[in-house]
Structures are given as C-alpha cells and as structure tokens.
Scaffold this active site. Structure first.
Site, PDB file in Angstrom:
ATOM      1  N   ILE A  72      43.892  30.413  70.006  1.00 23.15           N
ATOM      2  CA  ILE A  72      45.332  30.315  69.803  1.00 23.15           C
ATOM      3  C   ILE A  72      46.095  31.060  70.893  1.00 23.15           C
ATOM      4  O   ILE A  72      45.657  32.107  71.385  1.00 23.15           O
ATOM      5  CB  ILE A  72      45.717  30.844  68.404  1.00 23.15           C
TER       6      ILE A  72
ATOM      7  N   HIS B 210      53.313  29.560  73.856  1.00 29.11           N
ATOM      8  CA  HIS B 210      54.034  29.097  75.037  1.00 29.11           C
ATOM      9  C   HIS B 210      55.526  29.222  74.766  1.00 29.11           C
ATOM     10  O   HIS B 210      55.973  29.045  73.617  1.00 29.11           O
ATOM     11  CB  HIS B 210      53.718  27.636  75.351  1.00 29.11           C
TER      12      HIS B 210
ATOM     13  N   ALA C 268      46.588  32.521  81.016  1.00 26.57           N
ATOM     14  CA  ALA C 268      45.566  31.966  80.128  1.00 26.57           C
ATOM     15  C   ALA C 268      45.192  30.565  80.595  1.00 26.57           C
ATOM     16  O   ALA C 268      46.021  29.842  81.163  1.00 26.57           O
ATOM     17  CB  ALA C 268      46.084  31.920  78.697  1.00 26.57           C
TER      18      ALA C 268
ATOM     19  N   GLY D 267      45.448  23.021  80.632  1.00 26.76           N
ATOM     20  CA  GLY D 267      45.424  23.783  81.882  1.00 26.76           C
ATOM     21  C   GLY D 267      45.710  25.247  81.716  1.00 26.76           C
ATOM     22  O   GLY D 267      44.964  25.960  81.050  1.00 26.76           O
TER      23      GLY D 267
ATOM     24  N   CYS E 129      44.240  34.330  72.058  1.00 27.29           N
ATOM     25  CA  CYS E 129      42.951  33.869  72.589  1.00 27.29           C
ATOM     26  C   CYS E 129      41.776  34.453  71.809  1.00 27.29           C
ATOM     27  O   CYS E 129      40.641  34.472  72.305  1.00 27.29           O
ATOM     28  CB  CYS E 129      42.816  34.192  74.075  1.00 27.29           C
TER      29      CYS E 129
END
Length: 252
Positions: free
Chosen positions: A69, A72, A176, A189, A207
């Site tokens: 997870i 953004h 990330a 990406g 993450c």
C-alpha cells in the site's frame, strides 16, 4: 497527463495506462512514459495485508501492480513507463533502471540517495542505530520496534510516524516503485516525493515497512521545491536511462 489544478484522478490514469499498454503491445505506439500528479488516493498492490490499511476506513483502491500500500497526491511526481521488454522479462532489471534514473534526479538537486537491499525504491539512508537520538527520552534499547516486528506506528504517537523518520535520522523512502508486466509490456511505475504532505503516509504502513519512513526532496533540502522544477530533470534522466539501456531477456 496533468499537474496542479489539472491533477489526474487515479482511475482515469489507470484507464489511460491500460489503453497505452494495449497499443504498445500491438506496436501501435512507441515506448511511453506517462507523467502526472494524482488527486489524493491510497492504492494497494497485490501483497498488501489488511493490517497495513488505514485504521479509519479511508477508501483504498486495490490495483494489479506488485508491492503493497502507498499514497499518491499533490506534491508527488508519478511516472508510468509503458515499455516493451524482451521475454522472459527481467523485472528486476527494469526496477533497477527506474531506480537509477530517480537517483540521478535526486543527485541533481543535491540529495544523496541509495538503494536498500531487499527493498525497492530510492532511499535517504539514516544514521547508524547507535548514533540516533533516543525516542521519547528512552534509550534505543527500549525502542518497542526492536522486539516487535508487528509494531504499529499508527497506534504509538507522532514520534513513530513515517513522516517523522527524517527527525529520527532513520532510513526513509524518497521514491517508491511498484510495477506490473503483462504480455511483455510494463505498466505502473514510480512516485517521487517532491513536496507532498507526508503525513498522509501516517494513516497506513507505507509499502508494508514498519521500521523506516518516508521523505521528500523539500524536507531533505530544507526549502520549497516544485513539481515544475523537477519535471524536466526527471524527463531528462528517464530518457537517458530508458532509451539507452541494453534490454536483455532474463537469464534462465
């Protein structure tokens, strides 16, 4: 695709990725990298655990990329390289190329970054453990994270928040990376934290990493920096790395 007032909804960008991915597979377009800024959103890769999601029920979009997870949003430069690679695809080599490009971007702004073994992305390395300041007035020997690998920073106060990792002089992720390869063509990406509100990461276990945090170029430099400043530098290094790479199939 859009920045600032024109920041892109995640679902819109995901649909565009799928469209370009299909066109690249059919050789109707060349390798393409979509660059944009997202409206605020949490996305969860395939390996995300339930105990890493927001505790308050904040919506999360589950996606088909690798990784766990993340968040953004405004102040973060997101890139989706859609590139055809020789099969069998060397996924690790593709991730390393993205890391190389982003490390060069950070270096151009005077921020030294590195890789961390076993963890994808681009990192600002912290001080050795023995040189870090004690947390909450306690000696590091009593840091609860040392003995509890499931320690949850969301339940233990701001001194453990991922966004405060720089103050703790810990390793902190500046960019990330999470990708997917389908039919030999990459999608998803990277996200590079330029000047976001990093407290958005404090609602999750970013993450899936509990013993490190997040960083931004602005915080590391101690000054304001904008997406507009970083964008041409990122374009330059992405072109240099991705266009000049020797693409090889994975050794089997």
């Amino acid at each position: 695709m859009g920045f600032g007032a024109d920041a892109v909804d995640y679902e819109t960008a995901w649909q565009e990725q799928r469209r370009v991915h299909a066109a690249r597979f059919a050789d109707e377009v060349p390798d393409t990298c979509l660059l944009l800024e997202h409206l605020p959103v949490y996305t969860a890769g395939r390996r995300t655990s339930d105990d890493e999601r927001p505790l308050d029920g904040t919506p999360v979009i589950d996606v088909d990329r690798g990784g766990k997870i993340t968040w953004h949003g405004p102040g973060q430069l997101v890139g989706y390289p859609i590139q055809k690679l020789p099969r069998p695809v060397d996924v690790v080599a593709h991730v390393r190329r993205l890391e190389d490009a982003l490390i060069r971007v950070c270096a151009e702004f005077g921020v030294e970054t590195s890789r961390v073994e076993g963890r994808s992305g681009v990192w600002v390395l912290g001080d050795p453990v023995e040189q870090r300041a004690a947390l909450g007035g306690l000696n590091l020997d009593f840091d609860p994270r040392v003995a509890d690998e499931m320690f949850d920073p969301r339940l233990n106060g701001p001194e453990y928040a991922p966004s405060n990792a720089g103050q703790r002089r810990e390793d902190r992720k500046l960019a990330a990376i999470g990708i997917r390869v389908a039919k030999g063509v990459t999608m998803h990406g990277f996200s590079l934290n330029v000047n976001p509100d990093n407290t958005s990461f404090d609602k999750i276990v970013p993450c899936g990493i509990r013993d490190a945090g997040v960083a931004s170029l602005a915080n590391e430099l101690g000054r304001d920096i904008t997406i507009a400043e970083v964008l041409p530098v990122a374009e330059k290094h992405l072109r240099d790395v991705l266009e000049n790479a020797e693409l090889l199939p994975r050794a089997v």
